[in-house]
Design a protein around this motif. Sequence first.
Motif, PDB file in Angstrom:
ATOM      1  N   LEU A  10      49.278  56.778  -4.298  1.00  0.00           N
ATOM      2  CA  LEU A  10      50.504  57.252  -4.602  1.00  0.00           C
ATOM      3  C   LEU A  10      50.884  58.441  -3.819  1.00  0.00           C
ATOM      4  N   VAL A  12      53.204  61.594  -3.579  1.00  0.00           N
ATOM      5  CA  VAL A  12      53.929  62.685  -4.387  1.00  0.00           C
ATOM      6  C   VAL A  12      54.863  63.445  -3.431  1.00  0.00           C
ATOM      7  N   ILE A  30      57.026  56.814  -5.469  1.00  0.00           N
ATOM      8  CA  ILE A  30      55.788  55.653  -5.831  1.00  0.00           C
ATOM      9  C   ILE A  30      55.880  54.563  -4.465  1.00  0.00           C
ATOM     10  N   THR A  53      52.554  56.317 -22.318  1.00  0.00           N
ATOM     11  CA  THR A  53      52.306  57.832 -22.861  1.00  0.00           C
ATOM     12  C   THR A  53      53.656  57.943 -24.229  1.00  0.00           C
ATOM     13  N   LEU A 136      54.231  49.601 -12.583  1.00  0.00           N
ATOM     14  CA  LEU A 136      54.327  50.813 -13.408  1.00  0.00           C
ATOM     15  C   LEU A 136      55.753  51.213 -13.735  1.00  0.00           C
ATOM     16  N   LEU A 138      58.484  53.693 -15.312  1.00  0.00           N
ATOM     17  CA  LEU A 138      59.036  55.206 -15.800  1.00  0.00           C
ATOM     18  C   LEU A 138      60.354  55.095 -16.301  1.00  0.00           C
ATOM     19  N   THR A 149      55.825  57.189 -19.403  1.00  0.00           N
ATOM     20  CA  THR A 149      55.056  56.398 -18.212  1.00  0.00           C
ATOM     21  C   THR A 149      54.406  55.185 -18.963  1.00  0.00           C
ATOM     22  N   VAL A 151      52.131  51.576 -17.870  1.00  0.00           N
ATOM     23  CA  VAL A 151      51.352  50.704 -16.927  1.00  0.00           C
ATOM     24  C   VAL A 151      51.084  49.485 -17.537  1.00  0.00           C
ATOM     25  N   LEU A 171      44.061  52.789 -11.947  1.00  0.00           N
ATOM     26  CA  LEU A 171      45.520  53.015 -11.840  1.00  0.00           C
ATOM     27  C   LEU A 171      46.146  53.829 -12.933  1.00  0.00           C
ATOM     28  N   GLN A 174      44.746  57.464 -12.766  1.00  0.00           N
ATOM     29  CA  GLN A 174      45.616  58.192 -11.863  1.00  0.00           C
ATOM     30  C   GLN A 174      46.835  58.777 -12.196  1.00  0.00           C
ATOM     31  N   HIS A 175      47.460  58.168 -13.359  1.00  0.00           N
ATOM     32  CA  HIS A 175      48.659  58.557 -14.120  1.00  0.00           C
ATOM     33  C   HIS A 175      48.507  59.412 -15.178  1.00  0.00           C
TER      34      HIS A 175
END
Length: 202
Positions: A10, A12, A30, A53, A136, A138, A149, A151, A171, A174-175
Motif C-alpha cells: 500500500l 500512502v 491504493i 470499521t 478494499l 472505502l 473501511t 475489506v 491485509l 494493514q488497515h
Amino acid sequence: MQGAWRLVPLLVLGLAWSLQVGPVLPGPLILTQEEFDLSRFMGKWYELAVISTCPHFMQRKRGNPVTVALEMQHAASESNFTTTATSFRNGTCEQKSTDYDLTNTPGRFFYYIERFRADVDAFVVHTNYDEYAMMLLLSIEKPSGNKTTTVKLYSRTMNVTAAVLDSFKTLVRQHGMSDDAVIMNQNEGECVPGAGDHSARL
C-alpha cells in the motif's frame, strides 16, 4: 500456490484520488492488482469473509453471516459492470443488483449505496482470478461525512485455502483492524430468488 500470496504493498501519498465518474474521495492512493484484467475478474464469486470499521454493518453481518453469491457481468461497450448478489436473509432468498462504474485506474471502481447515501470507492487489491480476490472498500456517507473501511474476501468456490485466509488477515491488519474480528460467512447453500425459504436451495 507458488508464491501467489505476496500482498500488493500500500502506497500512502498526500494526494487526492481522481475518479472518472462520481465524486472525489480524499485519502491515500491504493495500489490495485498489477495489470488488472477486468474480463478475467468477471463471472461468479462468493463472499466468504468480511470486516468493516462500521459497527452497524458488523452488527447486521453477525446477525446473518451467510455466504453471498456474486455474479459480475460487463459489456465491452459499457463504462460500468453489474454485480448481482444473491443470499438468504431471514430464510428468504434475496437478490440485489449494483452498477459499478469503471475509473481510469484498472481494478478500481465506484458505486453508490442509495440506502445509506454513501459513495464507495472499491479496489481489487489482489487476485489470481481463478481462486480468490481481496477487495478494499472505502466509503463516505452524505451528509454526515462518516467514513468506513471494509475489506472483503471473494472466492470462486465456497471454500478458501489457509494460505489465502492468512494473506487476507494480513491485509486486514494493514488497515488497522483486528483479524480476530473477521466474520467468516457460513455456507447455507445457493438459493433461487423468490422461492421463499431454504428448501429452494440449488
